[in-house]
Design an enzyme around this catalytic site. Sequence first.
Site, short mmCIF file in Angstrom:
data_model
loop_
_atom_site.label_atom_id
_atom_site.label_comp_id
_atom_site.label_asym_id
_atom_site.label_seq_id
_atom_site.Cartn_x
_atom_site.Cartn_y
_atom_site.Cartn_z
N HIS A 160 0.82 -1.21 0.00
CA HIS A 160 0.00 0.00 0.00
C HIS A 160 0.86 1.26 0.00
O HIS A 160 2.02 1.23 0.43
CB HIS A 160 -0.85 0.04 1.29
CG HIS A 160 -2.03 -0.87 1.30
ND1 HIS A 160 -2.33 -1.67 2.39
CD2 HIS A 160 -3.00 -1.10 0.38
CE1 HIS A 160 -3.45 -2.35 2.13
NE2 HIS A 160 -3.86 -2.03 0.92
N CYS A 247 -2.91 0.37 9.87
CA CYS A 247 -3.96 -0.53 9.35
C CYS A 247 -4.96 -0.94 10.41
O CYS A 247 -6.10 -1.30 10.09
CB CYS A 247 -3.35 -1.82 8.82
SG CYS A 247 -1.93 -1.64 7.77
#
Length: 253
Positions: A160, A247
């Site tokens: 990511h 996250c």
Amino acid sequence: MPTAITRPTGEELLRCELTHVAREPIDVARAMEQHAAYLDVLRKLGVDVIELERLPGHPDAVFVEDTALVLDEGAVILRPGAASRRGETASVAAELAKHRELFHLSEPATMDGGDLVAIGDVVLVGQTSRTNHAGLKALAHALLPLGMRVKAAGVRGCLHLKSACTAIDAETLVVHRPWVDLRRVEGARLIDVPAEEPAGANVLSVGDTVLVAAHTPRTAELLDGLGYRVRTVDVSEFAKAEGALTCKSLLFR
Ligand code: GLY
């Protein structure tokens, strides 16, 4: 008081998606201890921690960040790039609806929250296997009325954008440059993490404290030396699941 939406995990974590890291044994009991300690740190920093129901059929559901983008003006419920993760959004949306007006991304858009870094009035959008061009366009459309713009950022070698780059405050990005192309980002101050600690680029700012992964001690030293109030948090079992500090919560005011 800041709020964090979180979700517990369990044995399902063993079946998590992996894209750029090899599968290695995860100690689930240790992961659960690390998660509890993470929540404890958030609470000690004055965060109101909301724990959603565990989703045993969704191995990556602990990584709630990927399901939504929460801004002061509203929240966007995303459409995660991995099909296995799309069932995670409904329960997050139900909780977020208590706090924000909601916008929804729909097919063919795909977008993970881990690919979004908000800095000032810009949201950087990582170009990864999880986030497509339709996602970028749909997000730009959703954010226009909120006075925010999107800018694409090329990502390589990691899952990511937030694996490579996170915002420490409204003007500063912590970055591992080999993984991200920030040429189109103007005006931000960049702090390069030590080359041997790429994972250090994922930091989580909570008020005036910066959380840094315990397995990136040189990054912690660097930020401490720059005058930041640093606290290390052990998320090593989640790193094996290709997850990181940001996250594990959706943090907002
Ligand atoms: N294991 C985290 C993800 O692939 O989304």
